[in-house]
Enzyme design. Structure first.
Site, short mmCIF file in Angstrom:
data_model
loop_
_atom_site.label_atom_id
_atom_site.label_comp_id
_atom_site.label_asym_id
_atom_site.label_seq_id
_atom_site.Cartn_x
_atom_site.Cartn_y
_atom_site.Cartn_z
N SER A 5 -2.79 -2.62 6.69
CA SER A 5 -1.40 -2.51 6.48
C SER A 5 -0.70 -2.55 7.90
O SER A 5 -0.90 -1.79 8.78
CB SER A 5 -0.97 -1.14 5.87
OG SER A 5 0.51 -1.42 5.74
N SER A 6 0.82 -3.41 7.78
CA SER A 6 0.78 -3.43 9.26
C SER A 6 1.25 -2.38 9.45
O SER A 6 2.32 -1.75 10.60
CB SER A 6 2.04 -4.42 9.43
OG SER A 6 2.27 -4.62 8.44
N SER A 7 2.14 -1.35 8.38
CA SER A 7 3.02 0.49 8.42
C SER A 7 2.25 0.98 9.28
O SER A 7 2.28 1.88 9.94
CB SER A 7 3.15 0.30 6.73
OG SER A 7 2.12 0.83 6.27
N CYS A 8 0.50 1.13 9.13
CA CYS A 8 -0.07 2.29 9.64
C CYS A 8 -0.33 1.66 11.09
O CYS A 8 -0.97 2.28 11.87
CB CYS A 8 -1.51 1.96 8.76
SG CYS A 8 -2.29 0.54 9.09
N GLY A 9 0.22 0.44 11.64
CA GLY A 9 0.45 0.43 13.27
C GLY A 9 -1.30 0.15 14.06
O GLY A 9 -1.62 0.39 14.90
#
Length: 279
Positions: free
Chosen positions: A112-116
Site C-alpha cells: 500500500s502506498s499509504s505505508c510509506g
C-alpha cells in the site's frame, strides 16, 4: 450476492444519431477482508471467487502459504446496520498456531502506498516474507512462439469481457501452453489473487511450473504476487514498471512485457526463454 454484470441505461450516439438503450457493465463492489474477525483490507472487486480472492491476498502478504493454515472462510452476516448480509465482507480464520500479523493500520500491508514503503524497502519486504524461492529445477523453458499465442487464448476465454469490455484477466498456463485457470476482475491484481487463492485452497502452491499472464501492464504489485506464489514466468501484454523489473531481477522471476503477436520484451530472467540467437 452481487452479480458479475449489471444493466444501465445509456445514450448511444453513432454517426450523429442518438438512441437510448440498456448497456451491460461490469459490476464493481467493495470487499472488506477480515482476519480472525479484525478488519485488514478493503479492495474494489468484481463479485465472484471472493473466498479465493481473500486467501490469495493473504498469500501475497505472506500471512499464509499452505491450505492447512486456513481454518475456514465465511461471509460475515449482519454487515449492515439492519443486519442484512451484503456478501461484501469476508472473514478468514487462521488455523490454530498460525501467527496473526500485526494489524495496526487500516491496511497494514507493504504494497500500500499509504505505508510509506517504496524502492529498496519494498524489495526487502518481499524478500523477507516470501515463502519460496523461485527455484524451478530444471528451469521452466518456454519459446517465444508459445508465449505469442497465450494472449489470444486468454482473450478467447474472457466470457464476461465479451459482454462488458471492462474486465481485466489473469491466466495460468503450463510450460506447454495448457490453460490451467483463468479469472476476471475489474482489477488485474484481484484476478491474480483469485488464481493464487484457488491454488492454495487446492494445496497447489508453490506454482513452480507455471506461466502467469496478465492483461494490461505489470506493476510491482503483480510481480510481488507472482514471486510470493512461486511463479517463475510472468508475462504482460503491456509495459512493466521499473520497480517490477527490479523485483523480477532480484527474485529470479522471468518478466516479459509488451507481449503482442510475435513481439515481446524480456526484462528479466531471459534464461527461461528458449529463443534462437540472433533471431
Amino acid at each position: 450476492m452481487g452479480r458479475v454484470t449489471e444493466r444501465r441505461p445509456v445514450l448511444r450516439i453513432r454517426d450523429g444519431r442518438a438512441s437510448s438503450r440498456p448497456d451491460t457493465l461490469v459490476a464493481e463492489e467493495p470487499l472488506e477482508i477480515r482476519l480472525n474477525g479484525r478488519p485488514l483490507a478493503v479492495t474494489m472487486r468484481t463479485p465472484g471467487d471472493d473466498f479465493a480472492l481473500a486467501v490469495g491476498f493473504l498469500v501475497s502478504e505472506g500471512v499464509v502459504g499452505r491450505a492447512e493454515e486456513v481454518a475456514n472462510v465465511v461471509y460475515c452476516a449482519g454487515a449492515t446496520a439492519d443486519g442484512s448480509n451484503t456478501y461484501n465482507v469476508v472473514d478468514v480464520r487462521l488455523a490454530r498456531g498460525v501467527p496473526l500479523p500485526d494489524i495496526t493500520l487500516e491496511r497494514n500491508v507493504y504494497t500500500s502506498s499509504s505505508c510509506g514503503l517504496c524502492g529498496k524497502a519494498s524489495l526487502d519486504a518481499v524478500r523477507t516474507t516470501a515463502r519460496w524461492a523461485i527455484a524451478d529445477t530444471p528451469p521452466v523453458r518456454v519459446t517465444p512462439q508459445l508465449l505469442a499465442v497465450l494472449p489470444d487464448q486468454l482473450r478467447a476465454e474472457q466470457r464476461v469481457f465479451d459482454r462488458t469490455g471492462g474486465l481485466h484477466a489473469a491466466a495460468l498456463f503450463s510450460p506447454e501452453g495448457e490453460l490451467l485457470d483463468l479469472r476476471e476482475d475489474v482489477g488485474r491484481h484481484n484476478a491474480v489473487d483469485k488464481i493464487v487463492g484457488r491454488a492454495l485452497r487446492d494445496d497447489a502452491l508453490p506454482l513452480s511450473r507455471t506461466v502467469l499472464l496478465v492483461s494490461g501492464r505489470a506493476s510491482f504489485e503483480l510481480a510481488q504476487k507472482a514471486v510470493m506464489a512461486g511463479v517463475p514466468v510472468l508475462a504482460a501484454v503491456s509495459a512493466p514498471s521499473s520497480l517490477a523489473v527490479d523485483l523480477a531481477t532480484e527474485a529470479g522471476l522471468t518478466l516479459v512485457g509488451f507481449l503482442r503477436g510475435g513481439s515481446m520484451n524480456v526484462y528479466a530472467g531471459g534464461h527461461r526463454i528458449a529463443a534462437e540467437a540472433g533471431a
